[in-house]
Design a protein around this motif. Structure first.
Motif, PDB file in Angstrom:
ATOM      1  N   PHE A  80       0.857  -1.185   0.000  1.00  0.00           N
ATOM      2  CA  PHE A  80       0.000   0.000   0.000  1.00  0.00           C
ATOM      3  C   PHE A  80       0.892   1.235   0.000  1.00  0.00           C
ATOM      4  O   PHE A  80       1.904   1.279   0.702  1.00  0.00           O
ATOM      5  N   ASN A 120       0.369  -7.766   5.992  1.00  0.00           N
ATOM      6  CA  ASN A 120      -0.368  -9.019   5.751  1.00  0.00           C
ATOM      7  C   ASN A 120      -1.781  -8.772   5.237  1.00  0.00           C
ATOM      8  O   ASN A 120      -2.334  -9.575   4.494  1.00  0.00           O
ATOM      9  N   ASP A 121      -2.351  -7.669   5.684  1.00  0.00           N
ATOM     10  CA  ASP A 121      -3.710  -7.328   5.230  1.00  0.00           C
ATOM     11  C   ASP A 121      -3.993  -5.870   5.585  1.00  0.00           C
ATOM     12  O   ASP A 121      -3.231  -5.243   6.322  1.00  0.00           O
ATOM     13  N   PRO A 122      -5.091  -5.317   5.051  1.00  0.00           N
ATOM     14  CA  PRO A 122      -5.407  -3.913   5.327  1.00  0.00           C
ATOM     15  C   PRO A 122      -5.551  -3.614   6.822  1.00  0.00           C
ATOM     16  O   PRO A 122      -5.197  -2.518   7.274  1.00  0.00           O
ATOM     17  N   ALA A 123      -6.057  -4.585   7.590  1.00  0.00           N
ATOM     18  CA  ALA A 123      -6.240  -4.361   9.027  1.00  0.00           C
ATOM     19  C   ALA A 123      -4.901  -4.086   9.700  1.00  0.00           C
ATOM     20  O   ALA A 123      -4.796  -3.214  10.577  1.00  0.00           O
ATOM     21  N   HIS A 135      -3.931  -0.582   9.041  1.00  0.00           N
ATOM     22  CA  HIS A 135      -4.702   0.353   9.863  1.00  0.00           C
ATOM     23  C   HIS A 135      -4.163   0.404  11.294  1.00  0.00           C
ATOM     24  O   HIS A 135      -4.002   1.483  11.875  1.00  0.00           O
ATOM     25  N   MET A 152      -1.002   2.452  11.372  1.00  0.00           N
ATOM     26  CA  MET A 152      -1.232   3.898  11.246  1.00  0.00           C
ATOM     27  C   MET A 152      -1.779   4.475  12.553  1.00  0.00           C
ATOM     28  O   MET A 152      -1.365   5.547  12.998  1.00  0.00           O
ATOM     29  N   PHE A 201      -0.247  10.305  14.620  1.00  0.00           N
ATOM     30  CA  PHE A 201      -1.500  10.051  13.890  1.00  0.00           C
ATOM     31  C   PHE A 201      -2.527  11.174  14.056  1.00  0.00           C
ATOM     32  O   PHE A 201      -3.138  11.600  13.067  1.00  0.00           O
ATOM     33  N   ILE A 260      -4.236  11.388   6.138  1.00  0.00           N
ATOM     34  CA  ILE A 260      -3.663  10.170   5.562  1.00  0.00           C
ATOM     35  C   ILE A 260      -4.503   9.691   4.389  1.00  0.00           C
ATOM     36  O   ILE A 260      -5.729   9.668   4.462  1.00  0.00           O
ATOM     37  N   GLU A 261      -3.810   9.327   3.311  1.00  0.00           N
ATOM     38  CA  GLU A 261      -4.497   8.705   2.174  1.00  0.00           C
ATOM     39  C   GLU A 261      -3.796   7.400   1.829  1.00  0.00           C
ATOM     40  O   GLU A 261      -2.571   7.366   1.698  1.00  0.00           O
ATOM     41  N   VAL A 262      -4.576   6.348   1.653  1.00  0.00           N
ATOM     42  CA  VAL A 262      -4.045   5.011   1.391  1.00  0.00           C
ATOM     43  C   VAL A 262      -4.432   4.587  -0.026  1.00  0.00           C
ATOM     44  O   VAL A 262      -5.590   4.736  -0.419  1.00  0.00           O
TER      45      VAL A 262
END
Lengths: 94, 94, 94, 94, 94, 94, 94, 94, 94, 94
Positions: A3, A59-62, A65, A68, A74, A79-81
C-alpha cells in the motif's frame, strides 16, 4: 501486500512545543522499528512539505490500519491510502 | 535523485486497437530497460485503474523529463511529478 | 479482505449501441458469477447515476485488480478503490 | 431502503480527552444497538483514517437523519449520504 | 419522500440536431406528466445554464432511479441526488 | 423572483452552548416568520447534515441579501445562492 | 438588478471554422446591441483566456436567462451567474 | 510589469500530425522572438508534462493578452495568468 | 489598467467584536476614498455572503497590491485577482 | 537545477504580533542571503495575497528541502514545489 500511504502533518500553532518534540521522537523510534521489521518498506520526504510518501508491506489492510493508528503523530496527520499490486511491466516480483 | 511519478492512461474509444497494442508493447520494452538501468527504480500498478505510481532515480529533472517524453504512451498519459528526498527517520540512505 | 469500489460508467455518444448492449450483457453475467463466488459481496446502484458502489472480498489487492480488469465495461469506467477493515464497533466479524 | 453514509471524524486538539473518551464510548454503545436493530446494516473502517463507510437500512430519509443527529460524535463528523437502490445485476433482493 | 435532483445537460456538438429535438420534445412530455402525477414536485431552470434543479416526491429511492433512467435526455445528463427531510423550523408538513 | 440558497452551519467546539441555543431559537422564530410572509417559500433539511436547502421568493437580490444577513446564525453559515427562473417544461407558473 | 456572469468559450477542434466565424460575428452584433440597450453593462476580456466577465442589469433573473440562451455562442460556453447587490461601502447607488 | 503564465497543451488524438508539427514550429519561432524582445522573460518546461511556466514583462495586461492570442498553439492551451509585483525581500529591482 | 478582485471575509468567532467594528469602520472610510479617487471603480456585494467583487483601475499591479495590503480587513480576507483587458465586442473604451 | 516554489503564508489571528514581526524580519534576512548566494534566483509577490512564487537553483531536491525547512516562516506556509527543466524553445541555457 503493498500500500502507498501519503501522510501530511499539520501542527496547531498553539500546541505545546515540548510535547510535540516528544511525540516526534517517539514517532521516529517507531518508524525505524517498522522499517527494520520490513513492514514500512520505503519512507520518503516530500520536498518542501512536512509530509511523506511511504510504501507498506503488510499481511492485510487491518494490519496497515493498526500501524497507522499506533503512530504517535497520527492525530496530526491527514492520511491517504492507495492499494498497489504488481505492474505487468515490472521486472521485480514485488 | 528521486522523483515519484503518477501516470494515468486514458485511451480514446475510437483509437485503433492494433496501433495501441503496438504502443503498449513498445512501452513495456522501454519500461523494462529503464528498470534494468536503475533509472526506473519502482513501478507499481494502482489497483482498479489503468494507472501506475513509480519512483525514478535520475541525475537531474531534465533526465526525468526526457524519459517521460520518450515513453510510447506519453500522449495518452496524465502525469504528476513529486520531488522526494531522504526522510530523517528513514533507515536507508536513499 | 474487503475493498469498497466505486464504478462510474461513461458511454461515448458515438459508440455503437449494439456493441455496447453486448458488453453490458456480458458484464451482467460476469457480475452475477462473481457475486455467487462470494468475491463481489455487495453491489448497489447509486440513485440517479449510471454508477455503482460495491464491496469486494478478495484474497489480496492483485485479485481485485484482475477482477476489475476483466470486466467487459472496464474501458468505460472511472474506478476508485478504498481499502476497508473491521470497525471496532462493528458487531459482525467482517 | 438503503443509504451509504461516509462519516469522517475530526477531533480538535484542544478538546478534553476524558470528555471525548466518554462520547466515544457512548457512540460505540449506540452503534452496536443500531446494528442489532438492523438499521445500521454494515459498518466498515476506512484503512488509515478516523472515518467509516456504512450502509443504513431505514424506513425513510427522516429516520436516517434522526439516527445521524443522535450519534454522540455527530458534532465532530463530516457526513455524506448517498441514496442507493437495487442494481439490475445484483443477485440478492437487497 | 423528497429528493433534490440537480440535472446538467451536455449536448455533443456533433450530435444530430433533429434527433436531439425529438428527445427534447419527448423529455418535455414526460416531465409534464411526472409533474401532474405529483412525483416531480418542483422544476426550476438554473439561470444561464442548460441545467435544472428539481424536487421529487417518490415512494422510495428505487422509484426515483427508475424515473431518472426513463428520461429521454438521461444519457446527456450529469445528475446529483440529495436526500431531504423535514426541517425542524419548517412550518409546512413537507 | 426565486433563488435557491444552500446554508451549511458550522459551530466551533469552544462556542458557548447556551449562547448558541439562544441564537438557534431566535433563528427558528425568524425562519417561521419569513415562511409565513411567503419570502422563504421552501425549507428542507439535508439528510445527515446540519445544513438546509431553501427556496426564497423575493422582490430583488438585495432583499435576499438583507434576509440572509439578518439571520441569527449567519456568522456560522457558509452560504451559496443560485438564481432560478421558470423552466420551459414546468406546468406551474412559478 | 445586477448579475455577474462568467463565460468561458470552448471550441471543439473539429468544428467548422467558417461556421464558427459566422456565429462569432453574430455574437458580436448581439453583444453590442445588448450593451447599447443598457442590459449588458460591462464586458471585459479575461487576460490570456477565451473568456469574459460581464455585469448585466436586468429586470429579473428570467430576462438574464433569455439573454444568455439567445447568444449565438451559448452552446460553446460554460457559464456561471452570481447575484450582486449594493455594497454598504459603495458610493454609487448601483 | 510582470505576469506568470501557466500554459498546458492538450492535443486531440485525431488531430493531423503534420499540421500540428507546423503549428509547433511556428510557435517555437514566435516564442524565441518574444524572448529576444524581452517580453517573454522566462520560459521553463514543467517536468513530465507538455506544459510550461513563463514570466512575461509587458506594458499592460492587454499586451499580454494579444501575445497569448497570437501564439499558434493558443487553441490547444489551457492558460492561467497570475499578476506579480516586487517582493519586499527581493534584492533585485524586478 | 483593470483588475477584478474577489474578496471573501472570514471573522474568527473569538475575535473581539469592538475591535472588529473599528476595523470595519476604517475599511469603509478607506473604500470610499479609493472609490472617489477612481482607483476602486466598482464595488458590489455578493448576495448572501460576506464577500464582494470589485473592479480596480490602477497604474500597475504593484499599486493594486499596495491598496489591498492597506485595507484594514486584509488579514481576514481571502483574495483572488484576475487581470482584465478590453473585450473586442465592448462598445466602451474601457 | 531549477524548482518553482509557491509559498502561501497564513498567520493565525491569535498569534503574538511581536513574535511574528521577529520571524518576518529573520525571514527577510535569510531570503536576502539565499538570493545573494544564487540559490533563490527569483522571488515575486503574488498581487493581492500574502504569498510568493519563487525560482530556486539548487544542487538537488534535498538542498531545496533543507532551505525550505530553515525558513523562519515555514510553520505558517503552505508550500508547493514544481520541478522545472529547460524548455526546447528557451533561448537561454537555463
Amino acid at each position: 501486500m503493498l500500500f502507498m500511504v501519503h501522510m501530511d502533518v499539520q501542527v496547531p500553532h498553539d500546541f505545546d512545543a515540548a510535547e510535540f518534540a516528544q511525540l516526534k521522537a517517539a514517532e521516529k523510534i517507531q518508524a525505524e522499528e517498522l522499517q527494520r521489521s520490513g513492514k514500512w518498506r520505503h519512507l520518503w520526504r516530500i520536498v518542501g512539505q512536512y509530509a511523506n510518501v511511504s510504501i507498506f508491506d503488510v499481511n492485510d489492510p487491518a494490519e496497515l490500519h493498526d500501524i497507522m493508528m499506533s503512530l504517535p503523530l497520527f492525530p496530526f496527520m491527514t492520511i491517504e491510502v492507495t492499494a498497489l499490486c504488481r505492474h505487468p511491466s515490472a521486472i521485480n516480483q514485488k
